[in-house]
Design a protein around this motif. Structure first.
Motif, PDB file in Angstrom:
ATOM      1  N   ALA A 138       0.827  -1.222   0.000  1.00 39.21           N
ATOM      2  CA  ALA A 138       0.000   0.000   0.000  1.00 39.21           C
ATOM      3  C   ALA A 138       0.852   1.261   0.000  1.00 39.21           C
ATOM      4  N   GLU A 139       0.351   2.286  -0.655  1.00 41.54           N
ATOM      5  CA  GLU A 139       1.005   3.597  -0.623  1.00 41.54           C
ATOM      6  C   GLU A 139       0.934   4.174   0.789  1.00 41.54           C
ATOM      7  N   VAL A 140       1.817   5.087   1.080  1.00 36.97           N
ATOM      8  CA  VAL A 140       1.830   5.747   2.382  1.00 36.97           C
ATOM      9  C   VAL A 140       1.751   7.259   2.160  1.00 36.97           C
ATOM     10  N   SER A 141       0.843   7.905   2.907  1.00 36.79           N
ATOM     11  CA  SER A 141       0.648   9.352   2.759  1.00 36.79           C
ATOM     12  C   SER A 141       1.035  10.065   4.044  1.00 36.79           C
ATOM     13  N   VAL A 142       1.773  11.130   3.898  1.00 37.97           N
ATOM     14  CA  VAL A 142       2.207  11.926   5.054  1.00 37.97           C
ATOM     15  C   VAL A 142       2.082  13.410   4.704  1.00 37.97           C
ATOM     16  N   MET A 143       2.032  14.239   5.747  1.00 35.32           N
ATOM     17  CA  MET A 143       2.066  15.687   5.562  1.00 35.32           C
ATOM     18  C   MET A 143       3.506  16.163   5.742  1.00 35.32           C
ATOM     19  N   THR A 144       3.942  16.999   4.816  1.00 37.55           N
ATOM     20  CA  THR A 144       5.284  17.577   4.924  1.00 37.55           C
ATOM     21  C   THR A 144       5.151  19.098   4.885  1.00 37.55           C
ATOM     22  N   ASP A 145       5.267  19.717   6.055  1.00 41.30           N
ATOM     23  CA  ASP A 145       5.140  21.171   6.164  1.00 41.30           C
ATOM     24  C   ASP A 145       3.885  21.676   5.442  1.00 41.30           C
ATOM     25  N   GLY A 146       2.769  21.042   5.775  1.00 44.18           N
ATOM     26  CA  GLY A 146       1.485  21.485   5.232  1.00 44.18           C
ATOM     27  C   GLY A 146       1.163  20.977   3.848  1.00 44.18           C
ATOM     28  N   PRO A 193       0.663  17.605   1.421  1.00 47.40           N
ATOM     29  CA  PRO A 193       0.572  16.140   1.424  1.00 47.40           C
ATOM     30  C   PRO A 193       1.537  15.500   0.429  1.00 47.40           C
ATOM     31  N   ARG A 194       2.117  14.361   0.842  1.00 50.98           N
ATOM     32  CA  ARG A 194       3.005  13.600  -0.048  1.00 50.98           C
ATOM     33  C   ARG A 194       2.572  12.140  -0.004  1.00 50.98           C
ATOM     34  N   THR A 195       2.488  11.504  -1.144  1.00 51.10           N
ATOM     35  CA  THR A 195       2.187  10.082  -1.188  1.00 51.10           C
ATOM     36  C   THR A 195       3.355   9.347  -1.825  1.00 51.10           C
ATOM     37  N   LEU A 196       3.800   8.283  -1.120  1.00 51.07           N
ATOM     38  CA  LEU A 196       4.964   7.514  -1.574  1.00 51.07           C
ATOM     39  C   LEU A 196       4.564   6.056  -1.732  1.00 51.07           C
ATOM     40  N   VAL A 230       8.368  16.318   8.570  1.00 57.27           N
ATOM     41  CA  VAL A 230       7.279  15.406   8.202  1.00 57.27           C
ATOM     42  C   VAL A 230       6.481  15.094   9.465  1.00 57.27           C
ATOM     43  N   THR A 231       5.178  14.955   9.306  1.00 54.91           N
ATOM     44  CA  THR A 231       4.314  14.538  10.412  1.00 54.91           C
ATOM     45  C   THR A 231       4.048  13.043  10.278  1.00 54.91           C
ATOM     46  N   LEU A 232       4.435  12.287  11.312  1.00 57.73           N
ATOM     47  CA  LEU A 232       4.221  10.836  11.319  1.00 57.73           C
ATOM     48  C   LEU A 232       3.128  10.516  12.318  1.00 57.73           C
TER      49      LEU A 232
END
Ligand SMILES: [Fe+2]
Length: 247
Positions: free
Chosen positions: A156-164, A166-169, A183-185
């Protein structure tokens, strides 16, 4: 098993090794100088001698019981340069406040990840944390989301917020943070990290933190080092408090 970050992980049942106190004292001195080189200065309790901690044990209950202070770990594997982390807990709230929903619900750490030194893959149950590159090299995080069983999801992809933003990896994708980036974990996001190019000063702003119960590691390792006492401690580590301070 070989992992990114240059560290070989232990096999289950592999004998844990200790860290010498003289080495911890040296890492502590070097770490303090590195932190100061960025203009960040630690609070006064960072520099209390062990006998002062003991003498003021009752007055310092919030420090000792909140497990504030130095935390140098090789995750019990005896290879600090390849697998380890330098941490200092600057402030920490109370789990009871979290249950009540108000009060001191936050914590702050300052950390150093050395170049190519791996902080192994783990997730938290309760704690949400912002991991901030405060200066030095690049900080690289390997990320997974949790599957239904709570294990790293290999697909599955993982989504995180990076300084406001969104990033999906993809699963196991690498997120590179340059100085100033964070990054917010959220709980359940699996993460391992290491510094690239040069050592990195890392800030952590998080929910109340309990390192005794809130770290789930993918590999069978410990959170703290075992210590061989070959000289006197310069300052106590949080993992020394129970063992070396008389209540
Ligand atoms: Fe973490």
């Amino acid at each position: 098993m070989f992992l990114r970050g240059g560290a070989e992980m232990p096999e289950p049942g592999e004998e844990a090794q200790g860290m010498e106190r003289s080495r911890i004292n040296e890492i502590l001195r070097e770490g303090d100088a590195f932190i100061r080189s960025f203009g960040y200065v630690m609070p006064p309790f960072a520099y209390f001698a062990p006998d002062e901690m003991q003498r003021r044990r009752h007055e310092l209950a919030a420090i000792v019981d909140g497990r504030l202070g130095w935390d140098i770990t090789d995750y019990g594997q005896g290879r600090f340069d390849a697998l380890g982390l330098f941490l200092f807990t600057v402030r920490n709230g109370m789990a009871e406040d979290l249950a009540r929903g108000r009060g001191m619900l936050y914590a702050e750490k300052i950390m150093i990840s050395r170049k190519d030194q791996l902080s192994p893959m783990h997730r938290h149950v309760v704690k949400a944390e912002d991991i901030i590159n405060r200066g030095g090299g690049s900080l690289v995080l390997e990320l997974f989301t949790s599957d239904a069983a709570g294990d790293p999801d290999a697909d599955a992809e993982v989504s995180v917020m990076t300084d406001g933003v969104p990033r999906t990896l993809p699963a196991g994708g690498l997120l590179k943070l340059d100085p100033g980036e964070s990054v917010t974990l959220l709980p359940g996001v699996w993460h391992a990290f290491w510094a690239e190019g040069a050592d990195v000063l890392i800030g952590e702003v998080s929910t109340v933190n309990d390192d005794l119960t809130d770290n789930v590691f993918r590999e069978p390792i410990g959170r703290f080092s075992t210590i061989e006492e070959d000289e006197a401690p310069l300052h106590l580590l949080v993992s020394d408090y129970d063992r070396l301070l008389t209540p």
